[in-house]
Design a protein around this motif. Structure first.
Motif, PDB file in Angstrom:
ATOM      1  N   GLN A  15      15.966  -6.529 -17.131  1.00 46.70           N
ATOM      2  CA  GLN A  15      17.259  -5.971 -16.742  1.00 46.70           C
ATOM      3  C   GLN A  15      17.745  -6.693 -15.500  1.00 46.70           C
ATOM      4  OE1 GLN A  15      17.674  -1.793 -15.238  1.00 46.70           O
ATOM      5  NE2 GLN A  15      19.067  -1.591 -16.968  1.00 46.70           N
ATOM      6  N   GLN A  16      18.912  -7.304 -15.607  1.00 48.70           N
ATOM      7  CA  GLN A  16      19.482  -8.094 -14.520  1.00 48.70           C
ATOM      8  C   GLN A  16      20.478  -7.264 -13.735  1.00 48.70           C
ATOM      9  OE1 GLN A  16      20.847 -12.124 -15.466  1.00 48.70           O
ATOM     10  NE2 GLN A  16      22.590 -11.880 -14.102  1.00 48.70           N
ATOM     11  N   ASP A  17      20.624  -7.583 -12.455  1.00 43.22           N
ATOM     12  CA  ASP A  17      21.693  -6.968 -11.666  1.00 43.22           C
ATOM     13  C   ASP A  17      22.755  -8.023 -11.366  1.00 43.22           C
ATOM     14  OD1 ASP A  17      20.800  -8.532  -9.539  1.00 43.22           O
ATOM     15  OD2 ASP A  17      19.805  -6.871  -8.519  1.00 43.22           O
ATOM     16  N   ALA A  18      23.783  -7.622 -10.611  1.00 44.03           N
ATOM     17  CA  ALA A  18      24.919  -8.511 -10.377  1.00 44.03           C
ATOM     18  C   ALA A  18      24.552  -9.765  -9.598  1.00 44.03           C
ATOM     19  CB  ALA A  18      26.020  -7.750  -9.637  1.00 44.03           C
ATOM     20  N   SER A  19      23.477  -9.701  -8.816  1.00 46.73           N
ATOM     21  CA  SER A  19      23.066 -10.859  -8.026  1.00 46.73           C
ATOM     22  C   SER A  19      22.316 -11.891  -8.856  1.00 46.73           C
ATOM     23  CB  SER A  19      22.169 -10.403  -6.864  1.00 46.73           C
ATOM     24  OG  SER A  19      20.918  -9.954  -7.341  1.00 46.73           O
ATOM     25  N   GLY A  20      21.937 -11.516 -10.074  1.00 45.49           N
ATOM     26  CA  GLY A  20      21.178 -12.404 -10.932  1.00 45.49           C
ATOM     27  C   GLY A  20      19.693 -12.131 -10.927  1.00 45.49           C
ATOM     28  N   LEU A  21      19.247 -11.209 -10.082  1.00 44.10           N
ATOM     29  CA  LEU A  21      17.839 -10.840 -10.049  1.00 44.10           C
ATOM     30  C   LEU A  21      17.479  -9.992 -11.259  1.00 44.10           C
ATOM     31  CD1 LEU A  21      17.409  -9.930  -6.264  1.00 44.10           C
ATOM     32  CD2 LEU A  21      16.739 -12.048  -7.421  1.00 44.10           C
ATOM     33  N   THR A 126      18.782   2.251 -29.776  1.00 42.78           N
ATOM     34  CA  THR A 126      19.513   1.311 -28.937  1.00 42.78           C
ATOM     35  C   THR A 126      18.959  -0.101 -29.105  1.00 42.78           C
ATOM     36  OG1 THR A 126      20.306   0.913 -26.686  1.00 42.78           O
ATOM     37  CG2 THR A 126      18.087   1.816 -26.904  1.00 42.78           C
ATOM     38  N   CYS A 127      19.070  -0.930 -28.095  1.00 43.14           N
ATOM     39  CA  CYS A 127      18.714  -2.339 -28.171  1.00 43.14           C
ATOM     40  C   CYS A 127      18.369  -2.806 -26.764  1.00 43.14           C
ATOM     41  CB  CYS A 127      19.894  -3.120 -28.738  1.00 43.14           C
ATOM     42  SG  CYS A 127      19.756  -4.912 -28.635  1.00 43.14           S
ATOM     43  N   SER A 128      17.320  -3.598 -26.620  1.00 43.96           N
ATOM     44  CA  SER A 128      16.932  -4.059 -25.288  1.00 43.96           C
ATOM     45  C   SER A 128      17.995  -4.958 -24.663  1.00 43.96           C
ATOM     46  CB  SER A 128      15.595  -4.803 -25.351  1.00 43.96           C
ATOM     47  OG  SER A 128      15.665  -5.931 -26.203  1.00 43.96           O
ATOM     48  N   LEU A 129      18.761  -5.665 -25.490  1.00 44.56           N
ATOM     49  CA  LEU A 129      19.834  -6.502 -24.954  1.00 44.56           C
ATOM     50  C   LEU A 129      20.962  -5.644 -24.389  1.00 44.56           C
ATOM     51  CD1 LEU A 129      19.883  -9.214 -27.739  1.00 44.56           C
ATOM     52  CD2 LEU A 129      19.244  -9.557 -25.345  1.00 44.56           C
ATOM     53  N   ASP A 130      21.272  -4.572 -25.072  1.00 42.19           N
ATOM     54  CA  ASP A 130      22.279  -3.622 -24.598  1.00 42.19           C
ATOM     55  C   ASP A 130      21.791  -2.958 -23.308  1.00 42.19           C
ATOM     56  OD1 ASP A 130      24.177  -1.634 -24.223  1.00 42.19           O
ATOM     57  OD2 ASP A 130      24.118  -0.921 -26.282  1.00 42.19           O
ATOM     58  N   LEU A 131      20.576  -2.443 -23.329  1.00 44.19           N
ATOM     59  CA  LEU A 131      20.014  -1.786 -22.148  1.00 44.19           C
ATOM     60  C   LEU A 131      19.929  -2.727 -20.951  1.00 44.19           C
ATOM     61  CD1 LEU A 131      17.034   0.179 -23.745  1.00 44.19           C
ATOM     62  CD2 LEU A 131      19.151   1.161 -22.854  1.00 44.19           C
ATOM     63  N   SER A 157      27.054  -3.030 -25.141  1.00 44.93           N
ATOM     64  CA  SER A 157      27.821  -1.785 -25.229  1.00 44.93           C
ATOM     65  C   SER A 157      29.314  -2.067 -25.343  1.00 44.93           C
ATOM     66  CB  SER A 157      27.563  -0.928 -23.996  1.00 44.93           C
ATOM     67  OG  SER A 157      28.108  -1.556 -22.838  1.00 44.93           O
ATOM     68  N   ALA A 158      30.053  -1.056 -25.783  1.00 40.86           N
ATOM     69  CA  ALA A 158      31.514  -1.165 -25.830  1.00 40.86           C
ATOM     70  C   ALA A 158      32.075  -1.434 -24.443  1.00 40.86           C
ATOM     71  CB  ALA A 158      32.103   0.117 -26.414  1.00 40.86           C
ATOM     72  N   ALA A 159      31.446  -0.856 -23.421  1.00 41.28           N
ATOM     73  CA  ALA A 159      31.920  -1.030 -22.051  1.00 41.28           C
ATOM     74  C   ALA A 159      31.771  -2.473 -21.573  1.00 41.28           C
ATOM     75  CB  ALA A 159      31.165  -0.085 -21.112  1.00 41.28           C
ATOM     76  N   VAL A 160      30.764  -3.180 -22.065  1.00 33.92           N
ATOM     77  CA  VAL A 160      30.606  -4.601 -21.738  1.00 33.92           C
ATOM     78  C   VAL A 160      31.587  -5.436 -22.558  1.00 33.92           C
ATOM     79  CG1 VAL A 160      29.038  -6.581 -21.944  1.00 33.92           C
ATOM     80  CG2 VAL A 160      28.226  -4.434 -20.935  1.00 33.92           C
ATOM     81  N   LYS A 161      31.723  -5.115 -23.832  1.00 36.30           N
ATOM     82  CA  LYS A 161      32.689  -5.853 -24.668  1.00 36.30           C
ATOM     83  C   LYS A 161      34.103  -5.728 -24.112  1.00 36.30           C
ATOM     84  CE  LYS A 161      30.173  -5.441 -29.080  1.00 36.30           C
ATOM     85  NZ  LYS A 161      29.006  -4.653 -28.658  1.00 36.30           N
TER      86      LYS A 161
END
Length: 375
Positions: A15-21, A126-131, A157-161
């Protein structure tokens, strides 16, 4: 009859955050309770009756249980990859769609058909890519790179799309990114790093990759595949592009689920090594009964399971859940506005591309690297 049995097994995923970590997060899955043969036949009969009574249609992914795939086809439904599932649900006259797959597939069906009722056997599938790509963190990450075209994989997720310029599936991603690269576009890609790396290598595009992975395909082992190939030197190797590069490098065909099935049906080889979720083998055996199919290895010789590529969330789809959808209206998918309308833009852009640029899809099917088929 209990509909589910919870399992305490946790599945690790990046799981990545906005900083790329990236950190390792955990999720869980549950599986439908087993049915006796008598119970199974009773449930199947009730589902068939309810599908007719409610004028509903069952749409299933290749990775769900074979009994569900067979039921979909028998009752006038559909079994396909995520792109074709989306098309079928949009074009079918039924006002109720039962989507047997994982949550992003149900959301995509609802985005394309807001006037229809979309139900799923288990909303927690669900899906690990979505999570691994939370919408809030993705929004922050995207804001740091405003000069890039945002391309997201269907497994989000729809929110990412809703934040994307393009949505792609594994069957059209290579062709679409290739065209964007030809136009001089720089790309922000999310979330699967293996698929993104493969496309980057094939096209030479400038791609900034989110660090996500499918927990099923990420487990295929290049060293073990090499050993298996030595045991079956005449076998054709089929690999889904969500797999690690050491596995993709050994492929005769790299492709989506539908592309792999086509390779088996149309191919002349007697043996095929298949590196994707084993749920696909059910349909492959039906369409190509004379071919010998070998599941690609996910672990070494000392492992309890040598080849155990099964999505735990796809396995949450059960006949009991389908019946519950139909009888109780449970598992309804809702995608609120404006998320739905915003997400629709990138999905329709993909559907328009695949409809109007068959020549580019055909080119991608031959790959941009010798002897490698395309996603």
């Amino acid at each position: 009859m209990n509909s589910t049995v919870s399992t305490p097994i946790a599945f690790d995923y990046p799981q990545q955050d906005a900083s790329g970590l990236t950190c390792t997060a955990q999720a869980w899955a549950k599986v439908p309770a087993p049915l006796t043969d008598v119970q199974k036949q009773s449930v199947l009969a009730r589902i068939r009756s309810e599908l007719i009574a409610r004028k509903a249609v069952l749409i299933a992914h290749y990775y769900v249980d074979g009994a569900i795939q067979d039921l979909a086809l028998e009752t006038g439904g559909f079994v396909a990859d995520s792109l074709e599932m989306a098309r079928f649900g949009k074009n079918h006259p039924a006002q109720t769609l039962i989507v047997a797959g994982v949550r992003f597939m149900g959301e995509t069906a609802k985005i394309l058909s807001p006037e229809k009722t979309v139900l799923m056997p288990d909303l927690e599938a669900t899906c690990s890519l979505d999570l691994g790509c939370p919408a809030d963190q993705f929004a922050l990450f995207r804001s740091l790179h405003p000069d890039r075209v945002v391309v997201v994989y269907a497994n989000t997720s729809a929110a990412v799309k809703a934040q994307a310029d393009w949505m792609v599936t594994s069957s059209c991603a290579l062709a679409i990114v290739h065209q964007l690269h030809q136009q001089g576009k720089k790309i922000l890609w999310a979330p699967d790093r293996h698929l993104g790396s493969y496309i980057q290598e094939q096209t030479g595009a400038d791609m900034l990759l989110w660090n996500g992975a499918c927990i099923v395909h990420d487990e295929f082992k290049g060293v073990e595949l090499e050993l298996l190939r030595a045991q079956h030197p005449q076998a054709v190797v089929l690999v889904h592009p969500e797999s690690p590069s050491s596995v993709v490098a050994q492929a005769d065909v790299v492709g989506s689920t539908s592309a792999m099935i086509k390779a088996v049906v149309d191919g002349n080889a007697a043996e095929y090594i298949v590196a994707t979720d084993q749920g696909i083998l059910h349909r492959m055996r039906q369409l190509a009964p004379g071919k010998h199919l070998i599941a690609a290895p996910t672990a070494g010789q000392s492992a309890t399971c040598k080849s155990c590529a099964n999505c735990p969330w796809m396995a949450m789809n059960g006949l009991q859940g389908i019946l519950q959808c139909l009888e109780q209206g449970s598992g309804e998918i809702d995608v609120p506005e404006p998320t739905r309308s915003n997400a629709l833009i990138c999905i329709e852009r993909m559907l328009d591309f695949t409809e109007h640029h068959p020549e580019l899809l055909a080119k991608a099917q031959h790959g941009f690297v010798k002897n490698i088929g395309a996603a």
